[in-house]
Write a protein that holds these residues in place. Structure first.
Motif, short mmCIF file in Angstrom:
data_model
loop_
_atom_site.label_atom_id
_atom_site.label_comp_id
_atom_site.label_asym_id
_atom_site.label_seq_id
_atom_site.Cartn_x
_atom_site.Cartn_y
_atom_site.Cartn_z
N VAL A 1 -11.69 -1.17 -3.28
CA VAL A 1 -10.98 -2.10 -4.16
C VAL A 1 -11.60 -3.49 -4.02
O VAL A 1 -11.82 -3.98 -2.92
CB VAL A 1 -9.48 -2.16 -3.77
N SER A 2 -11.91 -4.10 -5.16
CA SER A 2 -12.41 -5.47 -5.16
C SER A 2 -11.73 -6.24 -6.29
O SER A 2 -10.91 -5.69 -7.01
CB SER A 2 -13.93 -5.48 -5.39
N LYS A 3 -12.08 -7.50 -6.44
CA LYS A 3 -11.50 -8.32 -7.51
C LYS A 3 -11.78 -7.72 -8.88
O LYS A 3 -11.04 -7.94 -9.82
CB LYS A 3 -12.11 -9.73 -7.48
N LYS A 4 -12.87 -6.97 -8.98
CA LYS A 4 -13.26 -6.40 -10.27
C LYS A 4 -12.49 -5.14 -10.61
O LYS A 4 -12.52 -4.68 -11.74
CB LYS A 4 -14.75 -6.08 -10.27
N THR A 5 -11.85 -4.52 -9.60
CA THR A 5 -11.15 -3.25 -9.83
C THR A 5 -9.96 -3.44 -10.76
O THR A 5 -9.12 -4.31 -10.53
CB THR A 5 -10.67 -2.66 -8.49
N ASN A 6 -9.89 -2.62 -11.80
CA ASN A 6 -8.76 -2.68 -12.73
C ASN A 6 -7.61 -1.79 -12.30
O ASN A 6 -6.44 -2.17 -12.39
CB ASN A 6 -9.21 -2.26 -14.14
N TYR A 7 -7.94 -0.58 -11.83
CA TYR A 7 -6.91 0.39 -11.47
C TYR A 7 -7.22 1.09 -10.16
O TYR A 7 -8.34 1.52 -9.94
CB TYR A 7 -6.77 1.47 -12.56
N LEU A 8 -6.19 1.21 -9.33
CA LEU A 8 -6.28 2.06 -8.15
C LEU A 8 -5.48 3.31 -8.45
O LEU A 8 -4.28 3.25 -8.72
CB LEU A 8 -5.69 1.34 -6.93
N VAL A 9 -6.16 4.45 -8.45
CA VAL A 9 -5.49 5.73 -8.69
C VAL A 9 -5.10 6.31 -7.34
O VAL A 9 -5.95 6.68 -6.55
CB VAL A 9 -6.40 6.72 -9.46
N MET A 10 -3.80 6.34 -7.07
CA MET A 10 -3.32 6.76 -5.77
C MET A 10 -2.78 8.17 -5.76
O MET A 10 -1.92 8.53 -6.57
CB MET A 10 -2.21 5.82 -5.30
N GLY A 11 -3.28 8.97 -4.86
CA GLY A 11 -2.77 10.32 -4.67
C GLY A 11 -1.96 10.39 -3.38
O GLY A 11 -1.59 9.36 -2.82
N ARG A 12 -1.71 11.60 -2.91
CA ARG A 12 -1.02 11.78 -1.64
C ARG A 12 -1.95 11.40 -0.49
O ARG A 12 -3.17 11.47 -0.63
CB ARG A 12 -0.63 13.25 -1.46
N ASP A 13 -1.35 11.08 0.64
CA ASP A 13 -2.10 10.77 1.86
C ASP A 13 -3.14 9.67 1.65
O ASP A 13 -4.21 9.69 2.26
CB ASP A 13 -2.85 12.02 2.39
N SER A 14 -2.85 8.75 0.77
CA SER A 14 -3.83 7.70 0.52
C SER A 14 -3.69 6.61 1.58
O SER A 14 -2.63 6.41 2.14
CB SER A 14 -3.63 7.10 -0.87
N GLY A 15 -4.78 5.93 1.83
CA GLY A 15 -4.80 4.90 2.85
C GLY A 15 -3.97 3.69 2.46
O GLY A 15 -4.03 3.23 1.33
N GLN A 16 -3.19 3.19 3.40
CA GLN A 16 -2.35 2.03 3.17
C GLN A 16 -3.20 0.80 2.86
O GLN A 16 -2.84 -0.04 2.04
CB GLN A 16 -1.49 1.78 4.42
N SER A 17 -4.36 0.70 3.52
CA SER A 17 -5.20 -0.49 3.36
C SER A 17 -5.62 -0.71 1.91
O SER A 17 -5.65 -1.84 1.42
CB SER A 17 -6.43 -0.40 4.24
N ASP B 1 -2.63 -1.97 -0.11
CA ASP B 1 -2.35 -3.36 0.27
C ASP B 1 -3.33 -4.31 -0.41
O ASP B 1 -2.95 -5.34 -0.94
CB ASP B 1 -2.48 -3.54 1.80
N LYS B 2 -4.59 -3.93 -0.38
CA LYS B 2 -5.63 -4.76 -0.98
C LYS B 2 -5.44 -4.85 -2.48
O LYS B 2 -5.58 -5.93 -3.08
CB LYS B 2 -7.01 -4.20 -0.65
N ALA B 3 -5.11 -3.71 -3.10
CA ALA B 3 -4.88 -3.69 -4.54
C ALA B 3 -3.73 -4.61 -4.91
O ALA B 3 -3.80 -5.38 -5.87
CB ALA B 3 -4.59 -2.26 -5.00
#
Length: 112
Positions: free
Chosen positions: A57-73, A76-78
């Motif tokens: 995830v960076s400033k340029k990221t538009n979408y974080l697609v989250m599934g199960r067991d995804s990292g908290q970090s 949080d960053k998103a």
């Protein structure tokens, strides 16, 4: 929506057919385990419609697609960067609803 089904089978979801280049210019990060499509499948789906998939995830990221067991970090960053957090359904919904775009090449041809 049909109800009464017990448990989701992998690949049971219908992959929508999106408009051409509907994800053009959008950057996605996929994290965790998606419900019915493999991460590789999701990646190639996004790329097929002109989107880009990166690892972090960076400033340029538009979408974080989250599934199960995804990292908290990552989430949080998103959240800190104001990246929209969606799930697999959200991704499929984007593809289903986003208007198509002409590719940069076609646009260039038109403006000459």
């Amino acid at each position: 929506g049909s109800s009464g089904s017990s448990g989701k089978a992998l690949g049971s979801k219908e992959i929508p057919k999106g408009a051409e280049n509907c994800l053009e210019g959008l950057i996605f990060v996929i994290t965790g385990v998606l419900e019915s499509i493999e991460r590789d499948e999701a990646k190639s789906l996004i790329e097929r419609y002109g989107g880009k998939v990166t690892g972090n995830v960076s400033k340029k990221t538009n979408y974080l697609v989250m599934g199960r067991d995804s990292g908290q970090s990552k989430s949080d960053k998103a959240a800190a960067l104001g990246t929209k957090i969606i799930d697999e359904d959200g991704l499929l919904n984007l593809i289903r609803t986003m208007p198509g775009k002409k590719s940069k090449y076609e646009i260039a041809v038109e403006t000459e």
